[in-house]
Design a protein around this motif. Structure first.
Motif, PDB file in Angstrom:
ATOM      1  N   ARG A 270      21.306  30.386  28.092  1.00 20.94           N
ATOM      2  CA  ARG A 270      21.905  30.631  29.402  1.00 20.94           C
ATOM      3  C   ARG A 270      23.256  29.941  29.572  1.00 20.94           C
ATOM      4  O   ARG A 270      24.222  30.556  30.018  1.00 20.94           O
ATOM      5  CB  ARG A 270      20.930  30.191  30.489  1.00 20.94           C
ATOM      6  N   ALA A 271      23.352  28.674  29.215  1.00 20.51           N
ATOM      7  CA  ALA A 271      24.603  27.928  29.404  1.00 20.51           C
ATOM      8  C   ALA A 271      25.731  28.501  28.543  1.00 20.51           C
ATOM      9  O   ALA A 271      26.857  28.674  29.024  1.00 20.51           O
ATOM     10  CB  ALA A 271      24.396  26.450  29.094  1.00 20.51           C
ATOM     11  N   ALA A 272      25.434  28.797  27.282  1.00 18.51           N
ATOM     12  CA  ALA A 272      26.463  29.345  26.397  1.00 18.51           C
ATOM     13  C   ALA A 272      26.918  30.721  26.873  1.00 18.51           C
ATOM     14  O   ALA A 272      28.111  31.030  26.857  1.00 18.51           O
ATOM     15  CB  ALA A 272      25.933  29.426  24.961  1.00 18.51           C
ATOM     16  N   LEU A 273      25.994  31.542  27.312  1.00 15.00           N
ATOM     17  CA  LEU A 273      26.353  32.867  27.806  1.00 15.00           C
ATOM     18  C   LEU A 273      27.138  32.770  29.115  1.00 15.00           C
ATOM     19  O   LEU A 273      28.096  33.515  29.329  1.00 15.00           O
ATOM     20  CB  LEU A 273      25.107  33.736  27.984  1.00 15.00           C
ATOM     21  N   ALA A 274      26.769  31.814  29.962  1.00 12.68           N
ATOM     22  CA  ALA A 274      27.523  31.598  31.208  1.00 12.68           C
ATOM     23  C   ALA A 274      28.950  31.152  30.885  1.00 12.68           C
ATOM     24  O   ALA A 274      29.913  31.606  31.519  1.00 12.68           O
ATOM     25  CB  ALA A 274      26.820  30.565  32.087  1.00 12.68           C
ATOM     26  N   ALA A 275      29.108  30.281  29.883  1.00 12.04           N
ATOM     27  CA  ALA A 275      30.444  29.828  29.487  1.00 12.04           C
ATOM     28  C   ALA A 275      31.270  31.000  28.977  1.00 12.04           C
ATOM     29  O   ALA A 275      32.462  31.124  29.298  1.00 12.04           O
ATOM     30  CB  ALA A 275      30.338  28.739  28.417  1.00 12.04           C
ATOM     31  N   TYR A 276      30.663  31.882  28.179  1.00 16.04           N
ATOM     32  CA  TYR A 276      31.359  33.084  27.704  1.00 16.04           C
ATOM     33  C   TYR A 276      31.810  33.937  28.897  1.00 16.04           C
ATOM     34  O   TYR A 276      32.968  34.360  28.964  1.00 16.04           O
ATOM     35  CB  TYR A 276      30.456  33.906  26.775  1.00 16.04           C
ATOM     36  N   CYS A 277      30.899  34.182  29.823  1.00 17.01           N
ATOM     37  CA  CYS A 277      31.211  35.056  30.963  1.00 17.01           C
ATOM     38  C   CYS A 277      32.294  34.458  31.859  1.00 17.01           C
ATOM     39  O   CYS A 277      33.174  35.177  32.340  1.00 17.01           O
ATOM     40  CB  CYS A 277      29.940  35.331  31.769  1.00 17.01           C
ATOM     41  N   GLU A 278      32.266  33.154  32.077  1.00 15.76           N
ATOM     42  CA  GLU A 278      33.305  32.519  32.898  1.00 15.76           C
ATOM     43  C   GLU A 278      34.647  32.491  32.175  1.00 15.76           C
ATOM     44  O   GLU A 278      35.698  32.608  32.806  1.00 15.76           O
ATOM     45  CB  GLU A 278      32.886  31.118  33.344  1.00 15.76           C
ATOM     46  N   ALA A 279      34.624  32.335  30.851  1.00 18.40           N
ATOM     47  CA  ALA A 279      35.880  32.417  30.092  1.00 18.40           C
ATOM     48  C   ALA A 279      36.468  33.819  30.235  1.00 18.40           C
ATOM     49  O   ALA A 279      37.683  33.980  30.401  1.00 18.40           O
ATOM     50  CB  ALA A 279      35.637  32.068  28.616  1.00 18.40           C
ATOM     51  N   TRP A 280      35.620  34.828  30.209  1.00 19.05           N
ATOM     52  CA  TRP A 280      36.070  36.206  30.428  1.00 19.05           C
ATOM     53  C   TRP A 280      36.694  36.334  31.815  1.00 19.05           C
ATOM     54  O   TRP A 280      37.773  36.912  31.973  1.00 19.05           O
ATOM     55  CB  TRP A 280      34.911  37.187  30.270  1.00 19.05           C
ATOM     56  N   ALA A 281      36.030  35.795  32.819  1.00 17.69           N
ATOM     57  CA  ALA A 281      36.528  35.890  34.203  1.00 17.69           C
ATOM     58  C   ALA A 281      37.887  35.200  34.339  1.00 17.69           C
ATOM     59  O   ALA A 281      38.787  35.723  35.004  1.00 17.69           O
ATOM     60  CB  ALA A 281      35.518  35.291  35.172  1.00 17.69           C
ATOM     61  N   THR A 282      38.050  34.056  33.697  1.00 20.66           N
ATOM     62  CA  THR A 282      39.329  33.345  33.737  1.00 20.66           C
ATOM     63  C   THR A 282      40.411  34.162  33.036  1.00 20.66           C
ATOM     64  O   THR A 282      41.533  34.281  33.524  1.00 20.66           O
ATOM     65  CB  THR A 282      39.196  31.956  33.072  1.00 20.66           C
ATOM     66  N   PHE A 283      40.072  34.746  31.899  1.00 23.34           N
ATOM     67  CA  PHE A 283      41.001  35.599  31.161  1.00 23.34           C
ATOM     68  C   PHE A 283      41.460  36.771  32.035  1.00 23.34           C
ATOM     69  O   PHE A 283      42.648  37.075  32.121  1.00 23.34           O
ATOM     70  CB  PHE A 283      40.327  36.101  29.881  1.00 23.34           C
ATOM     71  N   VAL A 284      40.525  37.415  32.700  1.00 26.30           N
ATOM     72  CA  VAL A 284      40.844  38.565  33.559  1.00 26.30           C
ATOM     73  C   VAL A 284      41.755  38.139  34.707  1.00 26.30           C
ATOM     74  O   VAL A 284      42.778  38.778  34.975  1.00 26.30           O
ATOM     75  CB  VAL A 284      39.558  39.229  34.099  1.00 26.30           C
ATOM     76  N   GLU A 285      41.409  37.049  35.380  1.00 27.49           N
ATOM     77  CA  GLU A 285      42.214  36.590  36.514  1.00 27.49           C
ATOM     78  C   GLU A 285      43.627  36.213  36.081  1.00 27.49           C
ATOM     79  O   GLU A 285      44.609  36.592  36.735  1.00 27.49           O
ATOM     80  CB  GLU A 285      41.548  35.401  37.203  1.00 27.49           C
ATOM     81  N   ALA A 286      43.747  35.486  34.982  1.00 30.16           N
ATOM     82  CA  ALA A 286      45.075  35.091  34.501  1.00 30.16           C
ATOM     83  C   ALA A 286      45.884  36.314  34.067  1.00 30.16           C
ATOM     84  O   ALA A 286      47.092  36.394  34.339  1.00 30.16           O
ATOM     85  CB  ALA A 286      44.940  34.095  33.345  1.00 30.16           C
ATOM     86  N   THR A 287      45.245  37.262  33.429  1.00 27.34           N
ATOM     87  CA  THR A 287      45.934  38.480  32.994  1.00 27.34           C
ATOM     88  C   THR A 287      46.427  39.276  34.205  1.00 27.34           C
ATOM     89  O   THR A 287      47.562  39.767  34.216  1.00 27.34           O
ATOM     90  CB  THR A 287      45.008  39.339  32.110  1.00 27.34           C
ATOM     91  N   ARG A 288      45.600  39.381  35.221  1.00 28.85           N
ATOM     92  CA  ARG A 288      46.019  40.084  36.442  1.00 28.85           C
ATOM     93  C   ARG A 288      47.188  39.370  37.123  1.00 28.85           C
ATOM     94  O   ARG A 288      48.096  40.014  37.653  1.00 28.85           O
ATOM     95  CB  ARG A 288      44.841  40.224  37.401  1.00 28.85           C
ATOM     96  N   THR A 289      47.175  38.047  37.096  1.00 27.52           N
ATOM     97  CA  THR A 289      48.276  37.273  37.675  1.00 27.52           C
ATOM     98  C   THR A 289      49.577  37.563  36.929  1.00 27.52           C
ATOM     99  O   THR A 289      50.625  37.784  37.546  1.00 27.52           O
ATOM    100  CB  THR A 289      47.956  35.763  37.646  1.00 27.52           C
ATOM    101  N   VAL A 290      49.525  37.576  35.614  1.00 24.32           N
ATOM    102  CA  VAL A 290      50.717  37.876  34.803  1.00 24.32           C
ATOM    103  C   VAL A 290      51.196  39.298  35.080  1.00 24.32           C
ATOM    104  O   VAL A 290      52.400  39.539  35.219  1.00 24.32           O
ATOM    105  CB  VAL A 290      50.443  37.657  33.298  1.00 24.32           C
ATOM    106  N   GLN A 291      50.283  40.237  35.185  1.00 18.53           N
ATOM    107  CA  GLN A 291      50.671  41.624  35.473  1.00 18.53           C
ATOM    108  C   GLN A 291      51.361  41.729  36.835  1.00 18.53           C
ATOM    109  O   GLN A 291      52.312  42.474  37.000  1.00 18.53           O
ATOM    110  CB  GLN A 291      49.441  42.539  35.436  1.00 18.53           C
ATOM    111  N   ARG A 292      50.871  40.971  37.790  1.00 16.68           N
ATOM    112  CA  ARG A 292      51.411  41.009  39.150  1.00 16.68           C
ATOM    113  C   ARG A 292      52.727  40.237  39.272  1.00 16.68           C
ATOM    114  O   ARG A 292      53.666  40.690  39.914  1.00 16.68           O
ATOM    115  CB  ARG A 292      50.356  40.436  40.110  1.00 16.68           C
ATOM    116  N   GLU A 293      52.805  39.062  38.615  1.00 17.02           N
ATOM    117  CA  GLU A 293      53.938  38.160  38.823  1.00 17.02           C
ATOM    118  C   GLU A 293      54.932  38.113  37.667  1.00 17.02           C
ATOM    119  O   GLU A 293      56.012  37.550  37.810  1.00 17.02           O
ATOM    120  CB  GLU A 293      53.420  36.752  39.126  1.00 17.02           C
TER     121      GLU A 293
END
Length: 154
Positions: A70-93
């Protein structure tokens, strides 16, 4: 960076014959954990929860996850979420920002890069990388020993 050892289940799925890996070596099954899929933590961000819901059915179907993952999979999923948010920020800004020192790389560029590395690292543990997918596709149901000139009699 050292490559993590693949779980026995993945090595067997890509193996040449039952109980053997792609190199024909015997694969120790390891401890027999109960293969009960973990439940998603309530605190996952919305994007991470969506990624959990996307990958969990296949991981469960292949018996690659257990409750203690559970912890390792949660870390993977949150890393994905951070990647998505940062990528969207770069696309926007944009890729750069103006500062007193001049034009600099946008901080979200480094955040996306780091999150991507972390995500790929965790993904490899669960067989979620494209290379692992291809290895699984090649290995499924093929005992291969008849065509292997180097396969011995054990």
């Amino acid at each position: 960076m050292a490559k993590a050892a693949a779980p026995a289940t993945l090595r067997l799925l890509t193996g040449r014959s039952p109980g053997r890996d792609s190199g024909g070596r015997k694969v120790a099954s390891g401890p027999s954990f109960r293969r009960v899929p973990p439940t998603a933590p309530e605190w996952l961000s919305e994007e991470a929860a969506a990624e959990w819901a996307r990958v969990m059915p296949e991981l469960s179907r292949l018996d690659l996850v257990k409750e203690s993952d559970r912890a390792a999979l949660a870390a993977y999923c949150e890393a994905w979420a951070t990647f998505v948010e940062a990528t969207r920020t770069v696309q926007r800004e944009g890729l750069t920002i103006e500062a007193r020192q001049g034009t600099l790389a946008h901080p979200a560029v480094a955040i996306a890069r780091n999150a991507g590395r972390e995500m790929r690292s965790w993904a490899a543990h669960f067989g979620l990388t494209p290379s692992t997918e291809q290895a699984l596709a090649r290995g499924g149901g093929d005992d291969g020993d008849e065509e292997n000139p180097f396969a011995g009699s054990g």
